[in-house]
Design an enzyme around this catalytic site. Structure first.
Site, PDB file in Angstrom:
ATOM      1  N   HIS A 143       0.828  -1.211   0.000  1.00  0.00           N
ATOM      2  CA  HIS A 143       0.000   0.000   0.000  1.00  0.00           C
ATOM      3  C   HIS A 143       0.862   1.261   0.000  1.00  0.00           C
ATOM      4  O   HIS A 143       2.061   1.212   0.254  1.00  0.00           O
ATOM      5  CB  HIS A 143      -0.919   0.022   1.218  1.00  0.00           C
ATOM      6  CG  HIS A 143      -2.163  -0.807   1.039  1.00  0.00           C
ATOM      7  ND1 HIS A 143      -2.171  -2.162   1.207  1.00  0.00           N
ATOM      8  CD2 HIS A 143      -3.433  -0.456   0.699  1.00  0.00           C
ATOM      9  CE1 HIS A 143      -3.391  -2.629   0.982  1.00  0.00           C
ATOM     10  NE2 HIS A 143      -4.180  -1.615   0.662  1.00  0.00           N
ATOM     11  N   LYS A 150      -0.678   4.813   4.839  1.00  0.00           N
ATOM     12  CA  LYS A 150      -1.688   3.934   5.425  1.00  0.00           C
ATOM     13  C   LYS A 150      -1.349   3.656   6.900  1.00  0.00           C
ATOM     14  O   LYS A 150      -0.276   3.128   7.199  1.00  0.00           O
ATOM     15  CB  LYS A 150      -1.760   2.621   4.643  1.00  0.00           C
ATOM     16  CG  LYS A 150      -2.895   1.712   5.105  1.00  0.00           C
ATOM     17  CD  LYS A 150      -3.133   0.592   4.108  1.00  0.00           C
ATOM     18  CE  LYS A 150      -4.197  -0.388   4.581  1.00  0.00           C
ATOM     19  NZ  LYS A 150      -5.497   0.232   4.849  1.00  0.00           N
TER      20      LYS A 150
HETATM   21  N1  LIG Z   1     -12.960  -0.797   1.865  1.00  0.00           N
HETATM   22  C1  LIG Z   1     -12.302  -0.240   0.855  1.00  0.00           C
HETATM   23  O1  LIG Z   1     -12.462  -0.623  -0.320  1.00  0.00           O
HETATM   24  C2  LIG Z   1     -11.351   0.868   1.134  1.00  0.00           C
HETATM   25  C3  LIG Z   1     -11.132   1.245   2.421  1.00  0.00           C
HETATM   26  N2  LIG Z   1     -10.269   2.236   2.707  1.00  0.00           N
HETATM   27  C4  LIG Z   1     -10.180   2.601   4.108  1.00  0.00           C
HETATM   28  O2  LIG Z   1     -10.848   3.851   4.288  1.00  0.00           O
HETATM   29  C5  LIG Z   1     -10.232   4.546   5.355  1.00  0.00           C
HETATM   30  C6  LIG Z   1      -9.797   5.912   4.864  1.00  0.00           C
HETATM   31  O3  LIG Z   1      -8.756   5.790   3.931  1.00  0.00           O
HETATM   32  P1  LIG Z   1      -8.079   7.067   3.231  1.00  0.00           P
HETATM   33  O4  LIG Z   1      -9.116   7.858   2.539  1.00  0.00           O
HETATM   34  O5  LIG Z   1      -6.921   6.567   2.487  1.00  0.00           O
HETATM   35  O6  LIG Z   1      -7.574   7.867   4.522  1.00  0.00           O
HETATM   36  P2  LIG Z   1      -7.408   9.456   4.658  1.00  0.00           P
HETATM   37  O7  LIG Z   1      -6.567   9.655   5.873  1.00  0.00           O
HETATM   38  O8  LIG Z   1      -6.978  10.069   3.376  1.00  0.00           O
HETATM   39  O9  LIG Z   1      -8.901   9.974   4.936  1.00  0.00           O
HETATM   40  C7  LIG Z   1      -9.580   9.767   6.135  1.00  0.00           C
HETATM   41  C8  LIG Z   1     -10.423  11.006   6.367  1.00  0.00           C
HETATM   42  O10 LIG Z   1     -11.250  10.765   7.500  1.00  0.00           O
HETATM   43  C9  LIG Z   1     -11.247  11.955   8.278  1.00  0.00           C
HETATM   44  N3  LIG Z   1     -11.640  11.633   9.653  1.00  0.00           N
HETATM   45  C10 LIG Z   1     -10.886  11.086  10.622  1.00  0.00           C
HETATM   46  N4  LIG Z   1     -11.607  10.979  11.748  1.00  0.00           N
HETATM   47  C11 LIG Z   1     -12.852  11.467  11.461  1.00  0.00           C
HETATM   48  C12 LIG Z   1     -14.030  11.634  12.208  1.00  0.00           C
HETATM   49  N5  LIG Z   1     -14.100  11.281  13.498  1.00  0.00           N
HETATM   50  N6  LIG Z   1     -15.109  12.139  11.596  1.00  0.00           N
HETATM   51  C13 LIG Z   1     -15.073  12.522  10.297  1.00  0.00           C
HETATM   52  N7  LIG Z   1     -13.969  12.397   9.541  1.00  0.00           N
HETATM   53  C14 LIG Z   1     -12.866  11.876  10.119  1.00  0.00           C
HETATM   54  C15 LIG Z   1      -9.836  12.516   8.151  1.00  0.00           C
HETATM   55  O11 LIG Z   1      -9.762  13.881   8.512  1.00  0.00           O
HETATM   56  C16 LIG Z   1      -9.567  12.256   6.677  1.00  0.00           C
HETATM   57  O12 LIG Z   1      -9.988  13.341   5.872  1.00  0.00           O
HETATM   58  C17 LIG Z   1      -9.061   3.672   5.825  1.00  0.00           C
HETATM   59  O13 LIG Z   1      -9.482   2.875   6.907  1.00  0.00           O
HETATM   60  C18 LIG Z   1      -8.787   2.809   4.614  1.00  0.00           C
HETATM   61  O14 LIG Z   1      -8.155   1.618   4.932  1.00  0.00           O
HETATM   62  C19 LIG Z   1      -9.603   2.914   1.729  1.00  0.00           C
HETATM   63  C20 LIG Z   1      -9.763   2.565   0.424  1.00  0.00           C
HETATM   64  C21 LIG Z   1     -10.659   1.515   0.016  1.00  0.00           C
HETATM   65  O1  LIG Z   2      -6.009   2.264   2.965  1.00  0.00           O
HETATM   66  C1  LIG Z   2      -6.236   1.922   1.780  1.00  0.00           C
HETATM   67  O2  LIG Z   2      -5.797   2.551   0.817  1.00  0.00           O
HETATM   68  C2  LIG Z   2      -7.042   0.719   1.548  1.00  0.00           C
HETATM   69  N1  LIG Z   2      -7.598   0.136   2.566  1.00  0.00           N
HETATM   70  C3  LIG Z   2      -8.386  -1.045   2.525  1.00  0.00           C
HETATM   71  C4  LIG Z   2      -7.683  -2.168   3.261  1.00  0.00           C
HETATM   72  O3  LIG Z   2      -7.047  -1.920   4.291  1.00  0.00           O
HETATM   73  O4  LIG Z   2      -7.791  -3.316   2.812  1.00  0.00           O
HETATM   74  C5  LIG Z   2      -8.808  -1.412   1.126  1.00  0.00           C
HETATM   75  C6  LIG Z   2      -7.765  -1.160   0.083  1.00  0.00           C
HETATM   76  O5  LIG Z   2      -6.730  -2.059   0.262  1.00  0.00           O
HETATM   77  C7  LIG Z   2      -7.266   0.275   0.158  1.00  0.00           C
END
Ligand SMILES: NC(=O)C1=CN([C@@H]2O[C@H](COP(=O)(O)OP(=O)(O)OC[C@H]3O[C@@H](n4cnc5c(N)ncnc54)[C@H](O)[C@@H]3O)[C@@H](O)[C@H]2O)C=CC1
Ligand SMILES: O=C(O)C1=N[C@H](C(=O)O)C[C@H](O)C1
Length: 256
Positions: free
Chosen positions: A135, A139
């Site tokens: 990743h 992350k």
């Molecule tokens: N299930 C999936 O397909 C995917 C899941 N993810 C997950 O999504 C999450 C976010 O990933 P990213 O966007 O890369 O992280 P990021 O750090 O870019 O964005 C997270 C956002 O959430 C905000 N945040 C944090 N605490 C908060 C709260 N209490 N209330 C409202 N907003 C809050 C932050 O200020 C930030 O803008 C991670 O857990 C990641 O692993 C990411 C990509 C795909």
């Molecule tokens: O943090 C990410 O970027 C992602 N988070 C998810 C995970 O932890 O599996 C999904 C994807 O891999 C992107």
């Protein structure tokens, strides 16, 4: 027909910002709130939200869901950090909110969902298996939610087919060199600038190996799955774990 009223929590983040744009662009959805860490959750109820998408942080997601479910809003959750204890707590919370649905998806991309399914299918046939996830360098969690879930599914399939735990030959070396142990499956996490989200599942048998690899090259890979989840979750009360439960034969990820 009236549009589904959708909010995104974590809307300033990498994936949240993309999700807000995708909801806004969908003809049948109305983006009624896009909030981040400095905003009030009450914005969701004031906007009469029907489905909230949480893409925040493992430290924030449980409190967000308490508010969302407590106010009769369906939830689509991509945020990571899910343990059996957390899932059980969410299931219990949903049991006290009849009619409300929550989907927790370790990964919304079709390729990652298929990787998990193919790995589950292959698991019974190979003696050795290791998962490598790679990743981006921001992350905060390791291993990734996807890798953890992949390893759990592989371990369950091995157990179901009577495969003994893997033998680890290591007797010398440094702690951590063999990765994290997820139900007996070694999981290795790489964090590297330039990457987004990638995973390899390596199987080894007599004189052969099988590698299943998936690459998310852009956050757009997650959007069709998120939109599918948003449209489906209001009709599925209780907890659903994994996007695969919402997939049907007519799902066309390239059409959204
Ligand atoms: N299930 C999936 O397909 C995917 C899941 N993810 C997950 O999504 C999450 C976010 O990933 P990213 O966007 O890369 O992280 P990021 O750090 O870019 O964005 C997270 C956002 O959430 C905000 N945040 C944090 N605490 C908060 C709260 N209490 N209330 C409202 N907003 C809050 C932050 O200020 C930030 O803008 C991670 O857990 C990641 O692993 C990411 C990509 C795909
Ligand atoms: O943090 C990410 O970027 C992602 N988070 C998810 C995970 O932890 O599996 C999904 C994807 O891999 C992107």
């Amino acid at each position: 027909m009236s549009k589904l009223r959708v909010a995104v929590i974590g809307a300033k983040g990498r994936i949240g910002a993309e999700a807000a744009r995708a909801v806004e662009a969908a003809d049948d959805l109305d983006l009624v709130a896009a909030i981040d860490r400095d905003d009030r959750l009450e914005t969701l109820t004031e906007a009469d939200t029907q489905v909230a998408v949480d893409l925040t942080h493992p430290d924030a997601v449980m409190d967000n869901l308490e508010y969302v479910i407590g106010h009769g809003i369906h939830a689509v959750v991509g945020t990571t950090g899910w343990t059996p204890v957390r899932l059980a707590a969410l299931e219990e919370r949903l049991a006290a909110a009849p009619g409300i649905g929550a989907l927790v998806a370790p990964n919304f991309s079709i390729g990652a969902v298929l990787t998990m399914r193919f790995a589950q299918q292959a698991a019974r046939w190979f003696e050795s298996v290791e998962v490598i996830e790679l990743h981006h360098d921001n992350k905060p969690d390791a291993p990734s939610g996807t890798a953890g879930r992949t390893a759990q599914l592989i371990a369950a399939a091995r157990a179901e087919h009577g495969r003994a735990p893997q033998h680890d030959p290591t007797t010398h070396g440094l702690p951590g060199a063999r990765g994290a142990d997820v139900d007996g499956v070694p999981v290795h996490s790489v964090r590297l600038r330039g990457l987004l989200a990638h995973q390899e599942v390596l199987f080894g048998g007599t004189g052969e190996t099988l590698t299943i690899r998936h690459d998310s090259l852009h956050h757009s890979s997650f959007m069709p799955g998120i939109l599918l989840a948003v449209r489906t979750v209001p009709g599925v009360p209780g907890l659903t774990y994994g996007l695969e439960h919402f997939l049907s034969e007519d799902f066309r990820p390239d059409e959204d």
